[in-house]
Design a protein around this motif. Structure first.
Motif, PDB file in Angstrom:
ATOM      1  N   GLY A 112       0.812  -1.148   0.289  1.00 39.86           N
ATOM      2  CA  GLY A 112       0.054   0.038   0.042  1.00 39.86           C
ATOM      3  C   GLY A 112       0.759   1.127   0.017  1.00 39.86           C
ATOM      4  O   GLY A 112       1.896   1.321  -0.219  1.00 39.86           O
ATOM      5  N   ILE A 113       0.208   2.417   0.162  1.00 40.69           N
ATOM      6  CA  ILE A 113       0.767   3.653   0.305  1.00 40.69           C
ATOM      7  C   ILE A 113       0.982   4.246   1.688  1.00 40.69           C
ATOM      8  O   ILE A 113       1.972   4.645   2.102  1.00 40.69           O
ATOM      9  CB  ILE A 113       0.013   4.622  -0.590  1.00 40.69           C
ATOM     10  N   ASP A 114       0.170   3.630   2.489  1.00 37.44           N
ATOM     11  CA  ASP A 114       0.102   4.109   3.892  1.00 37.44           C
ATOM     12  C   ASP A 114       0.190   3.012   4.769  1.00 37.44           C
ATOM     13  O   ASP A 114      -0.675   1.867   4.379  1.00 37.44           O
ATOM     14  CB  ASP A 114      -1.118   4.916   4.191  1.00 37.44           C
ATOM     15  N   SER A 140       9.691   2.394  -0.483  1.00 33.79           N
ATOM     16  CA  SER A 140       8.824   3.085   0.678  1.00 33.79           C
ATOM     17  C   SER A 140       7.505   2.730   0.727  1.00 33.79           C
ATOM     18  O   SER A 140       6.586   3.379   1.510  1.00 33.79           O
ATOM     19  CB  SER A 140       9.104   4.731   0.506  1.00 33.79           C
ATOM     20  N   LYS A 141       7.000   1.787   0.372  1.00 34.29           N
ATOM     21  CA  LYS A 141       5.714   1.099   0.391  1.00 34.29           C
ATOM     22  C   LYS A 141       5.373   0.048   1.425  1.00 34.29           C
ATOM     23  O   LYS A 141       6.492  -0.954   1.224  1.00 34.29           O
ATOM     24  CB  LYS A 141       5.139   0.654  -1.169  1.00 34.29           C
ATOM     25  N   PRO A 142       4.656   0.281   2.374  1.00 30.89           N
ATOM     26  CA  PRO A 142       4.706  -0.860   3.294  1.00 30.89           C
ATOM     27  C   PRO A 142       4.039  -2.098   2.883  1.00 30.89           C
ATOM     28  O   PRO A 142       3.236  -2.024   1.852  1.00 30.89           O
ATOM     29  CB  PRO A 142       3.539  -0.174   4.335  1.00 30.89           C
ATOM     30  N   ARG A 143       4.501  -3.345   3.349  1.00 33.33           N
ATOM     31  CA  ARG A 143       3.821  -4.569   3.088  1.00 33.33           C
ATOM     32  C   ARG A 143       3.344  -5.212   4.415  1.00 33.33           C
ATOM     33  O   ARG A 143       4.234  -5.565   5.228  1.00 33.33           O
ATOM     34  CB  ARG A 143       5.097  -5.345   2.316  1.00 33.33           C
ATOM     35  N   PHE A 144       2.365  -5.987   3.989  1.00 30.70           N
ATOM     36  CA  PHE A 144       1.694  -6.813   5.280  1.00 30.70           C
ATOM     37  C   PHE A 144       1.567  -8.256   4.355  1.00 30.70           C
ATOM     38  O   PHE A 144       1.469  -8.205   3.081  1.00 30.70           O
ATOM     39  CB  PHE A 144       0.596  -6.314   5.718  1.00 30.70           C
ATOM     40  N   ASP A 156      -8.613   1.134  -2.092  1.00 30.02           N
ATOM     41  CA  ASP A 156      -8.225   2.361  -2.787  1.00 30.02           C
ATOM     42  C   ASP A 156      -6.910   2.620  -3.049  1.00 30.02           C
ATOM     43  O   ASP A 156      -6.067   2.506  -4.080  1.00 30.02           O
ATOM     44  CB  ASP A 156      -8.911   3.460  -2.508  1.00 30.02           C
ATOM     45  N   ASN A 157      -6.078   2.296  -1.972  1.00 28.68           N
ATOM     46  CA  ASN A 157      -4.649   2.559  -2.040  1.00 28.68           C
ATOM     47  C   ASN A 157      -3.914   1.255  -1.437  1.00 28.68           C
ATOM     48  O   ASN A 157      -2.822   1.419  -0.974  1.00 28.68           O
ATOM     49  CB  ASN A 157      -4.231   3.538  -0.745  1.00 28.68           C
ATOM     50  N   VAL A 158      -4.486   0.053  -1.570  1.00 28.94           N
ATOM     51  CA  VAL A 158      -3.678  -1.073  -1.259  1.00 28.94           C
ATOM     52  C   VAL A 158      -4.091  -2.166  -2.502  1.00 28.94           C
ATOM     53  O   VAL A 158      -5.086  -2.460  -2.896  1.00 28.94           O
ATOM     54  CB  VAL A 158      -4.143  -1.683   0.193  1.00 28.94           C
TER      55      VAL A 158
END
Length: 107
Positions: free
Chosen positions: A17-19, A60-64, A93-95
């Motif tokens: 995602g972005i956030d 810089s994009k978080p990953r789960f 939307d952002n993921v």
């Protein structure tokens, strides 16, 4: 007991995602939905909690990720179809997220 390959199957969903918080929330929503959708297979599947991926960020994009351990049984095909049907319902939307069957590495 649920084994690892070749006697079991590892399924991994990776969320990017972005956030950080949006990505975490998306992974948690899918985790909750998976547990409900795959209830019929509970003796053949172990859904691990959504958690940060081993490489927490790429560009810089978080990953789960969510990791599932599945028994290699005759009904794996039906389970896989139900898994795909479940995750098709989720749009964020952002993921973005994808699915890996027996990933070569967990990074």
């Amino acid at each position: 007991k649920i084994s690892s390959p070749p006697f079991g199957v590892i399924v991994r969903l990776v969320f990017i995602g972005i956030d950080d918080s949006d990505t975490k929330i998306a992974a948690k929503k899918v985790e909750t939905g998976l547990k409900k959708a795959l209830e019929a297979y509970k003796k053949d599947i172990l859904v691990l909690k959504s958690s940060p991926a081993p490489i927490k960020k790429i560009m810089s994009k978080p990953r789960f990720h969510i990791v599932l351990k599945v028994k290699a049984t005759d009904n794996f095909s039906a389970l896989k179809n139900d898994l795909y049907d479940c995750i098709k319902e989720y749009k964020f939307d952002n993921v973005n997220f994808g699915i890996e069957i027996n990933p070569q590495n967990m990074f």
